[in-house]
Design a protein around this motif. Structure first.
Motif, short mmCIF file in Angstrom:
data_model
loop_
_atom_site.label_atom_id
_atom_site.label_comp_id
_atom_site.label_asym_id
_atom_site.label_seq_id
_atom_site.Cartn_x
_atom_site.Cartn_y
_atom_site.Cartn_z
N MET A 2 19.18 34.89 -8.54
CA MET A 2 18.13 33.80 -7.66
C MET A 2 19.06 33.32 -6.63
O MET A 2 20.20 32.83 -6.95
N SER A 3 18.51 33.29 -5.42
CA SER A 3 19.50 32.58 -4.54
C SER A 3 19.83 31.03 -4.45
O SER A 3 18.67 30.65 -5.07
N ASN A 25 21.05 26.95 -0.12
CA ASN A 25 21.47 27.14 1.08
C ASN A 25 21.70 28.60 1.23
O ASN A 25 21.95 28.93 2.58
N ASP A 26 21.86 29.48 0.30
CA ASP A 26 21.67 30.91 0.72
C ASP A 26 20.47 31.24 1.52
O ASP A 26 20.46 31.98 2.20
N LEU A 27 19.25 30.57 0.97
CA LEU A 27 18.22 30.90 1.76
C LEU A 27 18.14 30.41 2.79
O LEU A 27 17.43 30.98 3.77
N ALA A 28 18.78 29.06 3.26
CA ALA A 28 18.66 28.50 4.68
C ALA A 28 19.77 29.49 5.45
O ALA A 28 19.36 29.73 6.57
N LYS A 29 20.85 30.12 4.96
CA LYS A 29 21.55 31.06 5.87
C LYS A 29 20.66 32.17 5.97
O LYS A 29 20.84 32.69 7.18
N ALA A 30 19.94 32.87 5.22
CA ALA A 30 19.20 34.06 5.42
C ALA A 30 18.12 33.69 6.42
O ALA A 30 17.93 34.49 7.25
N THR A 36 7.09 40.71 4.85
CA THR A 36 7.19 39.25 4.99
C THR A 36 8.60 38.75 4.80
O THR A 36 9.18 38.94 3.51
N LYS A 37 9.44 38.33 5.63
CA LYS A 37 10.92 37.83 5.34
C LYS A 37 11.00 36.29 5.31
O LYS A 37 12.06 35.82 4.49
N ALA A 38 10.13 35.38 5.50
CA ALA A 38 9.98 34.08 5.05
C ALA A 38 8.81 33.39 5.21
O ALA A 38 7.77 33.90 5.83
N LEU A 39 8.55 32.30 4.59
CA LEU A 39 7.22 31.72 4.61
C LEU A 39 7.34 30.46 5.52
O LEU A 39 8.42 29.57 5.65
N ALA A 40 6.26 29.96 6.29
CA ALA A 40 6.30 29.04 7.30
C ALA A 40 4.89 28.59 6.95
O ALA A 40 4.00 29.07 6.96
N THR A 41 4.84 27.15 7.24
CA THR A 41 3.40 26.29 7.21
C THR A 41 3.06 26.11 8.84
O THR A 41 3.85 26.14 9.60
N ALA A 42 1.79 25.73 8.88
CA ALA A 42 1.27 25.40 10.29
C ALA A 42 0.56 23.86 10.08
O ALA A 42 -0.37 24.00 9.13
N SER A 43 1.07 22.93 10.45
CA SER A 43 0.43 21.82 10.17
C SER A 43 -0.93 21.49 10.45
O SER A 43 -1.91 21.02 9.87
N PHE A 44 -1.46 22.02 11.96
CA PHE A 44 -2.84 22.17 11.97
C PHE A 44 -3.68 22.77 10.80
O PHE A 44 -4.75 21.90 10.51
N VAL A 98 5.52 28.85 -4.39
CA VAL A 98 5.50 30.37 -4.25
C VAL A 98 6.65 30.93 -3.78
O VAL A 98 7.23 32.11 -3.71
N ALA A 99 7.29 30.27 -2.63
CA ALA A 99 8.48 30.67 -2.07
C ALA A 99 9.72 30.82 -3.02
O ALA A 99 10.42 31.75 -2.94
N LYS A 100 9.85 29.98 -4.04
CA LYS A 100 10.82 29.77 -5.08
C LYS A 100 10.56 31.26 -5.92
O LYS A 100 11.61 32.07 -6.22
N GLU A 101 9.10 31.44 -6.24
CA GLU A 101 8.89 32.54 -7.06
C GLU A 101 9.23 34.15 -6.21
O GLU A 101 9.88 35.00 -6.76
N SER A 102 9.06 34.21 -5.03
CA SER A 102 9.21 35.12 -4.27
C SER A 102 10.72 35.28 -3.73
O SER A 102 11.06 36.27 -3.04
N ASN A 103 11.39 34.15 -4.02
CA ASN A 103 12.89 33.88 -3.41
C ASN A 103 12.94 34.35 -1.82
O ASN A 103 13.61 34.95 -1.67
N LYS A 104 12.22 33.68 -1.11
CA LYS A 104 11.82 33.88 0.30
C LYS A 104 12.25 32.32 0.98
O LYS A 104 11.52 31.35 0.20
#
Length: 261
Positions: A1-2, A5-10, A41-49, A77-83
């Motif tokens: 598991m990353s 900060n590894d995830l931030a670098k990714a 999917t390489k990363a997850l992102a939210t949309a505030s709207f 979910v992000a943690k489970e998927s390591n993204k």
């Protein structure tokens, strides 16, 4: 598991001009799981709207607490998927900025979208103030062991009547302060940003530009065109939610009319 900060670098490494990071913004655990399950999917992102809409609120009324509640579910979910996960943090919620960043990082986020239009003053932050807010966020992240935290700095300069040159100048200042990328928001009322504006901004910002891929109306730049221009990041904001709503309406109408599978 990353590590975090590894995830931030990714996440940082995925911002490649001409081969951009593509984010299909989510708003709850279900959409996060659906999107995270796709190998593309390489990363997850939210949309505030979309997050606000799911909470029964208009975007300007999304509170820090409501945003954090949504982020908590999505972060699992992000943690489970390591993204990597980046959260739409709106304007940073005034003097709650640093506390909010701490809470987000503790949840597992490695990036944010940070706007320069203050809801408290109903106007743009002075450039120096917006820069200082970016620096404060990065300082908190470094203190918590995530020095490679990513900030997508959004400027609403165009929405307030300023020029694309003004928006680019703000973008350069935000990159200098520590932002990873810049999002020049054109807004629906203005008709978004033109191809000429995107090309100019992309060149001036060395490809460190986030562009919204238009999916709910005709006429927007295509993914191929945006790659050719050389942008480094593409997102869809609440458009995935809006298109999903149409699909739900079609399905419900079929059910109520007694249509077969």
């Amino acid at each position: 598991m990353s590590t975090q900060n590894d995830l931030a670098k990714a996440l940082r490494a995925l911002h490649v001009p001409g081969n951009p990071l593509i984010l299909t913004n989510v708003w709850d655990a279900i959409t996060a799981k659906t999107v995270a399950a796709l190998p593309e999917t390489k990363a997850l992102a939210t949309a505030s709207f979309a997050v606000a809409a799911a909470a029964g609120l208009p975007d300007p009324e999304l509170t820090l607490d409501a945003n954090l509640r949504a982020a908590e579910a999505i972060a699992k979910v992000a943690k489970e998927s390591n993204k990597p996960l980046t959260v739409d943090f709106q304007d940073g919620y005034g003097d709650q900025l640093e506390d909010g960043i701490r809470k987000l990082i503790k949840l597992g986020a490695v990036g944010i979208n940070l706007e320069d239009f203050s809801r408290e003053t109903d106007g743009l932050y002075p450039v120096e103030t917006a820069q200082e807010r970016i620096r404060k966020a990065m300082k908190v992240a470094a203190e918590l062991g995530v020095p490679d935290f990513c900030i997508n700095a959004r400027t609403d300069a165009l929405l307030t009547g300023l020029s694309i040159d003004d928006a680019i100048a703000r973008g350069k200042a935000y990159l200098e302060a520590g932002a990873t990328s810049v999002f020049i928001w054109g807004g629906a009322k203005r008709g978004g940003t033109t191809k000429e504006e995107v090309v100019k901004a992309c060149k001036e910002l060395d490809g460190k530009l986030n562009v919204s891929l238009v999916r709910i109306r005709p006429g927007g730049l295509t993914l191929v065109e945006l790659k050719e221009i050389g942008v480094g990041r593409i997102s869809v904001g609440p458009q995935l939610m809006l298109r999903t709503q149409k699909a739900v309406v079609a399905e419900v109408e079929g059910i109520l009319k007694g249509e077969g599978v």
